[in-house]
Design a protein around this motif. Sequence first.
Motif, mmCIF file in Angstrom:
data_model
loop_
_atom_site.group_PDB
_atom_site.id
_atom_site.type_symbol
_atom_site.label_atom_id
_atom_site.label_comp_id
_atom_site.label_asym_id
_atom_site.label_seq_id
_atom_site.Cartn_x
_atom_site.Cartn_y
_atom_site.Cartn_z
ATOM 1 N N ARG A 163 22.311 77.485 -70.337
ATOM 2 C CA ARG A 163 22.449 77.931 -72.025
ATOM 3 C C ARG A 163 21.878 75.562 -71.775
ATOM 4 O O ARG A 163 21.992 75.995 -73.284
ATOM 5 C CB ARG A 163 24.040 77.640 -71.409
ATOM 6 C CG ARG A 163 24.746 79.166 -71.425
ATOM 7 C CD ARG A 163 25.957 79.567 -71.228
ATOM 8 N NE ARG A 163 26.758 78.841 -72.555
ATOM 9 C CZ ARG A 163 28.090 78.762 -72.285
ATOM 10 N NH1 ARG A 163 28.855 78.856 -71.599
ATOM 11 N NH2 ARG A 163 28.860 78.553 -73.140
ATOM 12 N N ILE A 164 22.151 75.301 -71.457
ATOM 13 C CA ILE A 164 21.982 73.996 -71.504
ATOM 14 C C ILE A 164 20.449 73.703 -71.853
ATOM 15 O O ILE A 164 20.092 73.016 -73.336
ATOM 16 C CB ILE A 164 22.893 72.495 -70.797
ATOM 17 C CG1 ILE A 164 23.917 72.966 -70.157
ATOM 18 C CG2 ILE A 164 21.966 70.978 -71.017
ATOM 19 C CD1 ILE A 164 24.636 72.391 -72.053
ATOM 20 N N TYR A 165 19.677 74.224 -71.306
ATOM 21 C CA TYR A 165 18.654 73.713 -71.681
ATOM 22 C C TYR A 165 17.422 74.697 -72.330
ATOM 23 O O TYR A 165 17.453 74.115 -72.754
ATOM 24 C CB TYR A 165 17.525 74.859 -69.592
ATOM 25 C CG TYR A 165 16.476 74.890 -69.992
ATOM 26 C CD1 TYR A 165 15.678 72.999 -69.461
ATOM 27 C CD2 TYR A 165 15.772 75.314 -70.495
ATOM 28 C CE1 TYR A 165 13.810 72.826 -69.295
ATOM 29 C CE2 TYR A 165 14.392 74.854 -70.428
ATOM 30 C CZ TYR A 165 13.769 73.908 -69.675
ATOM 31 O OH TYR A 165 11.879 73.444 -69.823
ATOM 32 N N ASP A 166 18.314 75.757 -72.575
ATOM 33 C CA ASP A 166 18.108 76.628 -74.022
ATOM 34 C C ASP A 166 18.111 75.924 -75.455
ATOM 35 O O ASP A 166 17.067 75.853 -76.456
ATOM 36 C CB ASP A 166 18.213 77.804 -73.738
ATOM 37 C CG ASP A 166 18.319 78.817 -72.486
ATOM 38 O OD1 ASP A 166 16.400 78.954 -71.984
ATOM 39 O OD2 ASP A 166 18.367 80.105 -72.133
ATOM 40 N N ARG A 167 19.180 76.005 -75.100
ATOM 41 C CA ARG A 167 19.616 74.512 -76.820
ATOM 42 C C ARG A 167 18.671 73.151 -76.284
ATOM 43 O O ARG A 167 18.494 72.837 -77.666
ATOM 44 C CB ARG A 167 21.033 74.489 -76.346
ATOM 45 C CG ARG A 167 21.404 73.774 -77.266
ATOM 46 C CD ARG A 167 23.437 73.330 -77.525
ATOM 47 N NE ARG A 167 23.730 72.816 -78.615
ATOM 48 C CZ ARG A 167 25.114 72.839 -79.047
ATOM 49 N NH1 ARG A 167 26.116 73.530 -78.510
ATOM 50 N NH2 ARG A 167 25.085 72.466 -80.417
ATOM 51 N N TYR A 168 18.391 72.537 -75.196
ATOM 52 C CA TYR A 168 18.183 71.042 -75.910
ATOM 53 C C TYR A 168 16.427 71.009 -75.478
ATOM 54 O O TYR A 168 15.734 70.148 -76.426
ATOM 55 C CB TYR A 168 18.932 70.156 -74.556
ATOM 56 C CG TYR A 168 20.863 69.877 -75.709
ATOM 57 C CD1 TYR A 168 20.510 69.317 -76.842
ATOM 58 C CD2 TYR A 168 21.553 70.011 -75.239
ATOM 59 C CE1 TYR A 168 21.631 68.837 -77.066
ATOM 60 C CE2 TYR A 168 22.481 70.536 -75.371
ATOM 61 C CZ TYR A 168 22.821 69.453 -76.457
ATOM 62 O OH TYR A 168 23.770 69.856 -77.388
ATOM 63 N N ALA A 169 15.912 72.020 -74.484
ATOM 64 C CA ALA A 169 14.752 71.870 -74.404
ATOM 65 C C ALA A 169 14.191 72.145 -75.533
ATOM 66 O O ALA A 169 12.998 70.834 -75.231
ATOM 67 C CB ALA A 169 13.892 72.720 -73.309
ATOM 68 N N PRO A 170 13.519 72.812 -76.010
ATOM 69 C CA PRO A 170 13.169 72.678 -77.573
ATOM 70 C C PRO A 170 13.136 71.342 -78.815
ATOM 71 O O PRO A 170 12.578 70.564 -79.070
ATOM 72 C CB PRO A 170 13.290 73.731 -78.140
ATOM 73 C CG PRO A 170 14.187 75.198 -77.166
ATOM 74 C CD PRO A 170 14.506 73.359 -76.175
ATOM 75 N N GLN A 171 13.983 71.262 -78.557
ATOM 76 C CA GLN A 171 14.545 69.410 -79.313
ATOM 77 C C GLN A 171 14.173 68.703 -78.844
ATOM 78 O O GLN A 171 13.633 67.701 -79.399
ATOM 79 C CB GLN A 171 16.244 69.962 -79.403
ATOM 80 C CG GLN A 171 16.816 68.156 -80.266
ATOM 81 C CD GLN A 171 18.561 67.882 -80.591
ATOM 82 O OE1 GLN A 171 18.692 68.265 -79.616
ATOM 83 N NE2 GLN A 171 18.425 67.536 -80.623
ATOM 84 N N LEU A 172 14.265 68.245 -77.519
ATOM 85 C CA LEU A 172 14.066 67.269 -76.633
ATOM 86 C C LEU A 172 12.235 67.036 -76.986
ATOM 87 O O LEU A 172 11.420 65.782 -76.380
ATOM 88 C CB LEU A 172 14.141 66.791 -75.169
ATOM 89 C CG LEU A 172 16.250 66.988 -75.737
ATOM 90 C CD1 LEU A 172 16.532 66.795 -73.971
ATOM 91 C CD2 LEU A 172 16.432 65.421 -76.066
ATOM 92 N N ASN A 173 11.346 68.094 -76.548
ATOM 93 C CA ASN A 173 10.485 68.006 -76.888
ATOM 94 C C ASN A 173 9.071 67.846 -77.759
ATOM 95 O O ASN A 173 8.576 67.130 -77.403
ATOM 96 C CB ASN A 173 9.829 70.120 -76.072
ATOM 97 C CG ASN A 173 8.437 69.955 -75.564
ATOM 98 O OD1 ASN A 173 7.403 69.595 -75.363
ATOM 99 N ND2 ASN A 173 7.710 71.255 -76.811
ATOM 100 N N ILE A 174 10.410 68.087 -78.971
ATOM 101 C CA ILE A 174 9.405 68.175 -80.223
ATOM 102 C C ILE A 174 9.569 66.332 -80.304
ATOM 103 O O ILE A 174 8.605 65.568 -80.814
ATOM 104 C CB ILE A 174 10.677 68.387 -80.813
ATOM 105 C CG1 ILE A 174 10.477 70.052 -81.496
ATOM 106 C CG2 ILE A 174 10.169 67.585 -82.327
ATOM 107 C CD1 ILE A 174 11.459 70.760 -81.993
ATOM 108 N N SER A 175 10.750 66.229 -79.622
ATOM 109 C CA SER A 175 11.192 64.664 -80.026
ATOM 110 C C SER A 175 10.325 63.316 -78.928
ATOM 111 O O SER A 175 10.936 62.215 -78.565
ATOM 112 C CB SER A 175 12.761 63.873 -80.017
ATOM 113 O OG SER A 175 13.526 64.184 -78.821
ATOM 114 N N HIS A 176 9.276 63.829 -77.844
ATOM 115 C CA HIS A 176 9.063 64.106 -77.059
ATOM 116 C C HIS A 176 9.666 63.516 -76.043
ATOM 117 O O HIS A 176 9.156 61.864 -74.825
ATOM 118 C CB HIS A 176 8.021 62.626 -77.078
ATOM 119 C CG HIS A 176 6.661 63.579 -78.286
ATOM 120 N ND1 HIS A 176 6.118 64.245 -78.157
ATOM 121 C CD2 HIS A 176 6.960 62.783 -79.658
ATOM 122 C CE1 HIS A 176 4.808 64.495 -78.815
ATOM 123 N NE2 HIS A 176 5.553 63.687 -80.402
ATOM 124 N N THR A 177 10.768 63.634 -75.613
ATOM 125 C CA THR A 177 11.909 62.880 -74.644
ATOM 126 C C THR A 177 12.178 63.760 -73.560
ATOM 127 O O THR A 177 12.151 65.657 -72.732
ATOM 128 C CB THR A 177 12.793 63.052 -74.822
ATOM 129 O OG1 THR A 177 13.508 62.548 -76.210
ATOM 130 C CG2 THR A 177 14.037 62.714 -74.054
#
Length: 405
Positions: free
Chosen positions: A270-284
């Motif tokens: 659940r945590i990965y599905d929620r934050y992985a796309p967002q952090l990928n956009i910010s290059h984190t």
Amino acid sequence: MSAFRKLFIAVTLLFIILAVFLNIALIKQKNSPAGLYRVEAKRLADDIEEKGSYDLTEYPHLTGVFTEDDGDIYTSDNNYLIIKAGGKLYRVEYTISDYRSGFLLINGTLAVLLVIMLILFRYIRRNIIVPFGRLNDVPQELARGNLAVPIPEEKSRFFGKFTWGVNMLRESIEENRTKEISMQRDKKLLLLSLSHDIKTPLSAIKLNAKALARGLYKDEEKQREAAESINARADEIESFVSRITKASSEDFMDFEVHMGEGFLSGILSRIYDRYAPQLNISHTEFVINEYEDCILSCDSDRLAECLQNLIENAIKYGDGKRIEICFDTMDGCKLITVKNTGCTLEAKELPQIFESFHRGSNAEKAKGSGLGLFICRRLMSLMGGEVYADIKDECFLVTLVVRLA
């Protein structure tokens, strides 16, 4: 609703245009076979002229060829035409497909599809659009604070659960509001009571202070007693102030935990599905280290909420380069650590970061309420776990200690 009507009209018009187009194509096809059998008859005559023979199977629209030797070539119940080849006359019989059946089949199919489409649109309107329209204003009214807004019961399998959920949301908001009002009333009464209680020792302090200032106590023993009285009354006031501070900071939020069991992998997914796309956009760089799946004794939703708070803090106060989730096992507990680079918090501030409304020295440019880590501590405590923080190599680490099932 108007958008649905527009969609319905658009789809109906497209369907009518398609039907007209197909009928025009059928009409054109109906007129084409006349040329085909004439062409085949001409080819037949050429074969007779050149070869003196023919193969009737090569001409799909021709059904028979007869000469004068077969009788009167001008009499037949079938469609025919007369050709001349090799000095002889031939009656060439042909067939034309019955396109009426084709018209009936195509238009019948279109009519059935039209009826199905109308039934489908009616079903969508009655079971989805209309129930949704009745619920359309409910969220806005709830946001405005109108908890008395009527929520119609829906037996539809599409909106029955949604209506039930909205009702639960309204009841939860109403219950929280009632608790908040009650809490505010109790706090106000407490503050009024403590404020009243403070007046007594404060009056005693003033009297003793004035007496000392005016030199009313000549005896040193009396002066000492007055000073001790002032000190004792000051201690009382300090106690009252502590109670006021405590009442202002504690129990301002109600936490409800439903203990159970949950797989670590499910929570992390659940945590990965929620934050992985967002952090990928910010290059984190977002890394979840390898771990051995296990069953945790916790409220899965609340534990996921704690991890979300920690990652939100890492996004807000880190340098945006790397966020990592690490794991360890110790004394029947699973240790889940959220680590972010770019920590600017001073080590001396660590003891205060879990207090309510506390914001560190690194929070000047970041918006927040100072409640994220406080909520984590309260939730972990209710789940029988712990949370602690550390700073290592300019990285900020917060570790959740969760009991294994």
